[in-house]
Design an enzyme around this catalytic site. Structure first.
Site, PDB file in Angstrom:
ATOM      1  N   ARG A  16       7.618   1.719  -3.700  1.00 35.71           N
ATOM      2  CA  ARG A  16       7.239   2.584  -4.830  1.00 35.71           C
ATOM      3  C   ARG A  16       8.364   2.672  -5.846  1.00 35.71           C
ATOM      4  O   ARG A  16       8.141   2.860  -7.036  1.00 35.71           O
ATOM      5  CB  ARG A  16       6.925   4.007  -4.345  1.00 35.71           C
ATOM      6  CG  ARG A  16       5.664   4.122  -3.508  1.00 35.71           C
ATOM      7  CD  ARG A  16       5.301   5.599  -3.329  1.00 35.71           C
ATOM      8  NE  ARG A  16       4.335   5.822  -2.267  1.00 35.71           N
ATOM      9  CZ  ARG A  16       3.017   5.721  -2.416  1.00 35.71           C
ATOM     10  NH1 ARG A  16       2.498   5.380  -3.573  1.00 35.71           N
ATOM     11  NH2 ARG A  16       2.208   5.947  -1.404  1.00 35.71           N
ATOM     12  N   ASP A  51      -1.902   5.513 -11.228  1.00 32.17           N
ATOM     13  CA  ASP A  51      -1.116   4.281 -11.149  1.00 32.17           C
ATOM     14  C   ASP A  51      -2.003   3.060 -11.396  1.00 32.17           C
ATOM     15  O   ASP A  51      -1.663   2.176 -12.170  1.00 32.17           O
ATOM     16  CB  ASP A  51      -0.392   4.167  -9.796  1.00 32.17           C
ATOM     17  CG  ASP A  51      -1.308   4.351  -8.585  1.00 32.17           C
ATOM     18  OD1 ASP A  51      -2.520   4.629  -8.758  1.00 32.17           O
ATOM     19  OD2 ASP A  51      -0.810   4.216  -7.456  1.00 32.17           O
ATOM     20  N   PHE A  73      -2.479  -7.961  -5.274  1.00 32.05           N
ATOM     21  CA  PHE A  73      -1.952  -6.712  -4.752  1.00 32.05           C
ATOM     22  C   PHE A  73      -0.544  -6.481  -5.287  1.00 32.05           C
ATOM     23  O   PHE A  73       0.359  -7.265  -5.031  1.00 32.05           O
ATOM     24  CB  PHE A  73      -1.965  -6.691  -3.227  1.00 32.05           C
ATOM     25  CG  PHE A  73      -1.771  -5.302  -2.705  1.00 32.05           C
ATOM     26  CD1 PHE A  73      -2.840  -4.411  -2.670  1.00 32.05           C
ATOM     27  CD2 PHE A  73      -0.531  -4.860  -2.298  1.00 32.05           C
ATOM     28  CE1 PHE A  73      -2.665  -3.097  -2.235  1.00 32.05           C
ATOM     29  CE2 PHE A  73      -0.347  -3.549  -1.849  1.00 32.05           C
ATOM     30  CZ  PHE A  73      -1.418  -2.679  -1.821  1.00 32.05           C
ATOM     31  N   ASP A 117      -8.823   0.413  -9.321  1.00 31.94           N
ATOM     32  CA  ASP A 117      -9.214  -0.792  -8.609  1.00 31.94           C
ATOM     33  C   ASP A 117     -10.748  -0.757  -8.512  1.00 31.94           C
ATOM     34  O   ASP A 117     -11.435  -1.110  -9.466  1.00 31.94           O
ATOM     35  CB  ASP A 117      -8.492  -0.743  -7.255  1.00 31.94           C
ATOM     36  CG  ASP A 117      -8.655  -1.982  -6.414  1.00 31.94           C
ATOM     37  OD1 ASP A 117      -8.901  -3.054  -6.976  1.00 31.94           O
ATOM     38  OD2 ASP A 117      -8.511  -1.891  -5.180  1.00 31.94           O
ATOM     39  N   LYS A 176       0.477   9.617  -4.531  1.00 34.55           N
ATOM     40  CA  LYS A 176       1.871   9.625  -4.919  1.00 34.55           C
ATOM     41  C   LYS A 176       2.106   8.589  -6.015  1.00 34.55           C
ATOM     42  O   LYS A 176       3.071   8.656  -6.758  1.00 34.55           O
ATOM     43  CB  LYS A 176       2.759   9.244  -3.707  1.00 34.55           C
ATOM     44  CG  LYS A 176       2.610  10.140  -2.518  1.00 34.55           C
ATOM     45  CD  LYS A 176       3.366   9.510  -1.321  1.00 34.55           C
ATOM     46  CE  LYS A 176       3.075  10.288  -0.066  1.00 34.55           C
ATOM     47  NZ  LYS A 176       3.410   9.499   1.138  1.00 34.55           N
TER      48      LYS A 176
HETATM   49  P1  IMP Z   1      -9.798   2.626  -6.043  1.00 35.96           P
HETATM   50  O1  IMP Z   1     -10.405   3.889  -5.507  1.00 35.96           O
HETATM   51  O2  IMP Z   1     -10.328   1.413  -5.334  1.00 35.96           O
HETATM   52  O3  IMP Z   1      -9.894   2.497  -7.541  1.00 35.96           O
HETATM   53  O4  IMP Z   1      -8.301   2.630  -5.598  1.00 35.96           O
HETATM   54  C1  IMP Z   1      -7.349   3.352  -6.238  1.00 35.96           C
HETATM   55  C2  IMP Z   1      -6.097   3.478  -5.390  1.00 35.96           C
HETATM   56  O5  IMP Z   1      -5.932   2.349  -4.510  1.00 35.96           O
HETATM   57  C3  IMP Z   1      -4.899   3.465  -6.251  1.00 35.96           C
HETATM   58  O6  IMP Z   1      -4.605   4.757  -6.733  1.00 35.96           O
HETATM   59  C4  IMP Z   1      -3.827   2.922  -5.333  1.00 35.96           C
HETATM   60  O7  IMP Z   1      -3.275   3.959  -4.570  1.00 35.96           O
HETATM   61  C5  IMP Z   1      -4.580   1.956  -4.435  1.00 35.96           C
HETATM   62  N1  IMP Z   1      -4.454   0.552  -4.887  1.00 35.96           N
HETATM   63  C6  IMP Z   1      -5.391  -0.228  -5.448  1.00 35.96           C
HETATM   64  N2  IMP Z   1      -4.927  -1.453  -5.749  1.00 35.96           N
HETATM   65  C7  IMP Z   1      -3.624  -1.439  -5.382  1.00 35.96           C
HETATM   66  C8  IMP Z   1      -2.568  -2.420  -5.470  1.00 35.96           C
HETATM   67  O8  IMP Z   1      -2.695  -3.558  -5.954  1.00 35.96           O
HETATM   68  N3  IMP Z   1      -1.359  -2.021  -4.996  1.00 35.96           N
HETATM   69  C9  IMP Z   1      -1.133  -0.786  -4.459  1.00 35.96           C
HETATM   70  N4  IMP Z   1      -2.077   0.151  -4.385  1.00 35.96           N
HETATM   71  C10 IMP Z   1      -3.319  -0.167  -4.827  1.00 35.96           C
HETATM   72 MG    MG Z   2      -3.327   6.171  -6.899  1.00 35.63          MG
END
Ligand code: IMP
Ligand code: MG
Length: 174
Positions: free
Chosen positions: A164, A98, A151, A101, A41
């Site tokens: 959000r 969005d 975060f 990470d 989302k």
């Molecule tokens: P990744 O697979 O570790 O790259 O994570 C990606 C997803 O983790 C993003 O699309 C977010 O939904 C969530 N995410 C990662 N870091 C944050 C943060 O600082 N705040 C909120 N959601 C996060």
């Molecule tokens: Mg995401």
């Protein structure tokens, strides 16, 4: 209980940057259409703001993948919660996220989408936390802001499904 949220990037700055990135994308895709894939989302606010500012023809589709539980750490397990409605064959696809990470979500998503025969796939993200990257092969084509390992919430990003709707990027002070 209310969490304390510190503003990291104010609304005007986010919007200004999105306009700049949209101008770059419009230039890069001149003479073509772009098929935006909004990753739900979290990507929804950014996708809308970006799409409004693009001057090339735009089509939109939505996908939901899940890599996180209720907390703040990646589980490493990614599953499709909602698939796309439209085929990708011969389309110039731009994935809109969005935040990137660890990169696990995107590495998985890009692998799946490539098998569907798009003409091209590029990646656009509102936020990037480069220090946190595990999947180094994930190449980001358009980034609005690189941020430190904190975060963040707002502009689509949540903490336990909250915040959000904040019109800025904020840090939850745990
Ligand atoms: P990744 O697979 O570790 O790259 O994570 C990606 C997803 O983790 C993003 O699309 C977010 O939904 C969530 N995410 C990662 N870091 C944050 C943060 O600082 N705040 C909120 N959601 C996060
Ligand atoms: Mg995401």
């Amino acid at each position: 209980m209310e969490d304390k949220i510190r503003i990291l990037i104010p609304e005007e700055e986010v919007n200004k940057k999105i306009s700049e990135v949209a101008a770059q994308i419009s230039e890069d895709y001149a003479g073509r259409s772009v098929h935006l894939i909004c990753v739900l989302k979290g990507g929804v606010f950014f996708t809308c703001e970006l799409a409004k500012r693009l001057t090339v023809p735009v089509s939109l589709d939505f996908m939901s993948v899940s890599s996180y539980g209720g907390g703040t750490e990646s589980s490493g397990v990614v599953r499709i919660v909602k698939d796309l409605d439209e085929p990708l064959l011969d389309k110039d696809v731009l994935i809109v996220e969005d935040i990137i990470d660890s990169g696990r979500t995107l590495a998985y998503l890009i692998d799946i989408l490539r098998t569907r025969g798009p003409k091209s796939i590029r990646l656009c993200t509102l936020l990037d936390k480069p220090e946190r990257r595990v999947k180094k092969q994930v190449k980001v084509d358009y980034t609005c802001f690189s941020i430190p390992d904190e975060f963040v919430v707002g502009y689509g990003l949540d903490y336990d499904q909250k915040y959000r709707n904040l019109p800025y990027i904020g840090v939850v002070e745990f």
